[in-house]
Design a protein around this motif. Structure first.
Motif, short mmCIF file in Angstrom:
data_model
loop_
_atom_site.label_atom_id
_atom_site.label_comp_id
_atom_site.label_asym_id
_atom_site.label_seq_id
_atom_site.Cartn_x
_atom_site.Cartn_y
_atom_site.Cartn_z
N VAL A 108 -27.35 6.95 -32.06
CA VAL A 108 -26.69 5.64 -32.16
C VAL A 108 -25.47 5.59 -31.26
O VAL A 108 -24.72 6.57 -31.15
N ASN A 109 -25.28 4.43 -30.63
CA ASN A 109 -24.04 4.14 -29.90
C ASN A 109 -23.60 2.74 -30.34
O ASN A 109 -24.26 1.76 -30.04
N GLN A 110 -22.50 2.67 -31.12
CA GLN A 110 -22.03 1.38 -31.61
C GLN A 110 -20.68 1.06 -30.96
O GLN A 110 -19.80 1.91 -30.88
N THR A 111 -20.58 -0.17 -30.45
CA THR A 111 -19.39 -0.59 -29.71
C THR A 111 -18.96 -1.98 -30.18
O THR A 111 -19.68 -2.67 -30.89
N GLY A 112 -17.78 -2.39 -29.74
CA GLY A 112 -17.27 -3.75 -29.99
C GLY A 112 -16.95 -4.01 -31.44
O GLY A 112 -17.11 -5.13 -31.92
N GLY A 113 -16.56 -2.96 -32.17
CA GLY A 113 -16.17 -3.17 -33.55
C GLY A 113 -17.32 -3.24 -34.52
O GLY A 113 -17.25 -3.96 -35.51
N ALA A 114 -18.42 -2.51 -34.26
CA ALA A 114 -19.55 -2.44 -35.19
C ALA A 114 -19.47 -1.14 -35.96
O ALA A 114 -18.99 -0.11 -35.48
N SER A 115 -19.96 -1.16 -37.19
CA SER A 115 -19.99 0.05 -38.01
C SER A 115 -21.22 0.03 -38.89
O SER A 115 -21.89 -0.99 -39.05
N GLY A 116 -21.53 1.18 -39.48
CA GLY A 116 -22.64 1.28 -40.42
C GLY A 116 -23.88 1.94 -39.85
O GLY A 116 -24.78 2.32 -40.60
N ALA A 117 -23.95 2.10 -38.52
CA ALA A 117 -25.14 2.72 -37.90
C ALA A 117 -24.99 4.22 -37.89
O ALA A 117 -23.89 4.76 -37.72
N SER A 118 -26.10 4.91 -38.06
CA SER A 118 -26.08 6.38 -38.04
C SER A 118 -27.40 6.90 -37.48
O SER A 118 -28.44 6.24 -37.57
N ALA A 119 -27.31 8.09 -36.88
CA ALA A 119 -28.54 8.73 -36.37
C ALA A 119 -29.46 9.06 -37.52
O ALA A 119 -29.02 9.26 -38.66
N GLY A 120 -30.76 9.12 -37.23
CA GLY A 120 -31.71 9.41 -38.29
C GLY A 120 -33.12 9.56 -37.77
O GLY A 120 -33.35 9.68 -36.56
N SER A 121 -34.07 9.56 -38.67
CA SER A 121 -35.48 9.67 -38.29
C SER A 121 -36.32 8.92 -39.30
O SER A 121 -35.87 8.61 -40.40
N GLY A 122 -37.55 8.62 -38.90
CA GLY A 122 -38.45 7.89 -39.78
C GLY A 122 -39.24 6.88 -38.98
O GLY A 122 -39.21 6.87 -37.74
#
Length: 364
Positions: A318-332
């Motif tokens: 994950v690469n979150q920019t511009g004041g975004a949050s809540g994303a995380s690396a994962g699988s599925g």
């Protein structure tokens, strides 16, 4: 009339020469052996000589004619005629003739003078001589070779095999004979190159599309070279070639194979081909639905992940920019995450998704 007188006349017998044997045939370079005897005790013998196509004879005396004679024409017999005169008690007897025939020694010619063959092949040696009617026999010494045997004839045709990983030899000793006379033996050497056996390590391989093969080619026979042909099914990038390593980058849109047929060669001798199968797994392609998405802060994304290959798994960063949050690396197989904008302007999240199937990974 006077008294009678007596006169005694001694009449000596005429000596005769007896030659044993009365004629003789010898080989060039051999010695005569003619024993001389007479019918009168104490007989002595002298002889003169006439020779045609021969040398070595000389006039002489004695009770044994023993002289080494040589045929000088090379291809036809020579003759020596001894004229033997006996003498006893001052009386000479009638001459006796003894004829010696000198057969020439044959000279063998072997063609070719040497030969190199592959293991499992036959020799091809022609035997000829300067004297018509010459016969030939041979013995043989073999080292690192099997199949060579002693024999006779005008051709040596024998199937020979190398018994090891280095060239072996069979040395034939050929003896010519003509008119009962053997010639000088001649040797001919046959070099037998071993049959190379190709060894592929590994003997087969499974690779991912876009990867390179890595097949090492060796043989127990030093100096072996390798060449290959190839047939490919649903694969591109495989080509015929030569060398000691098969290293080629292969690509497959769907599962495919490349079949390499490798032939080893050593000393001009080819070995049995071997086959190497390369299985090429297809290129993995990840599909994200939707590929882009706009949501309100505090809502959840819902991205379904699929691939062209069944059983594919997915992992993301994950690469979150511009004041975004809540994303995380994962699988599925689904990305379901609640995202928030942390400031007054819209933020963004970029998921980098990598598909994997077995040992193969696709482009993110």
């Amino acid at each position: 009339m006077g008294s009678p007188i007596s006169v005694t006349i001694t009449v000596n017998p005429s000596p005769a020469a007896i030659a044993t044997p009365p004629t003789q045939t010898i080989c060039s370079g051999d010695s005569t052996s003619i024993a001389l005897t007479g019918n009168v005790a104490g007989t002595t013998f002298t002889w003169t000589v006439a020779q045609s196509g021969a040398s070595g004879a000389s006039a002489g005396n004695g009770t044994l004619i023993k002289q080494i004679l040589t045929a000088t024409f090379g291809t036809t017999p020579g003759t020596v005629t001894y004229t033997i005169t006996p003498t006893a008690n001052g009386c000479s007897g009638a001459s006796t003739l003894v004829t010696i025939t000198i057969n020439p020694n044959p000279i063998v010619t072997i063609a070719p003078a040497a030969q190199t063959i592959c293991s499992g092949s036959a020799t091809s040696l022609a035997l000829t001589s300067n004297i018509p009617g010459t016969t030939y026999t041979w013995t043989v010494v073999q080292t690192g070779v099997s199949g060579a045997t002693a024999g006779s004839g005008s051709n040596i045709v024998q199937t020979l095999s190398a018994t090891g990983s280095i060239p072996g030899t069979a040395v034939y000793k050929v003896i010519p004979t003509a008119g009962g006379c053997p010639g000088i033996p001649q040797n001919v050497t046959i070099t037998v190159n071993p049959t190379p056996i190709a060894i592929a390590t590994p003997s087969s391989q499974t690779i991912c599309s876009g990867s390179a093969t890595s097949i090492a080619l060796t043989s127990i026979v030093a100096g072996t070279t390798f060449a290959w042909t190839v047939s490919q099914n649903n694969v591109t990038g495989a080509t015929a070639g030569s060398g000691v390593t098969i290293s080629q980058t292969l690509t497959a849109a769907t599962a495919g194979t490349a079949l390499y047929i490798v032939t080893p060669t050593s000393g001009g001798c080819p070995g049995s081909p071997i086959s190497i199968t390369i299985t090429v797994k297809p290129t993995l392609i990840a599909t994200a639905l939707p590929s882009t998405q706009t949501i309100c802060s505090g809502n959840s994304v819902s991205i379904a992940l699929s691939s062209n290959i069944a059983g594919t798994t997915f992992a993301w960063t994950v690469n979150q920019t511009g004041g975004a949050s809540g994303a995380s690396a994962g699988s599925g197989s689904t990305i379901t995450q609640t995202l928030s904008a942390t400031g007054p302007s819209a933020g963004s999240v970029i998921y980098s998704i990598t598909p994997a199937a077995g040992s193969c990974t696709g482009a993110p």
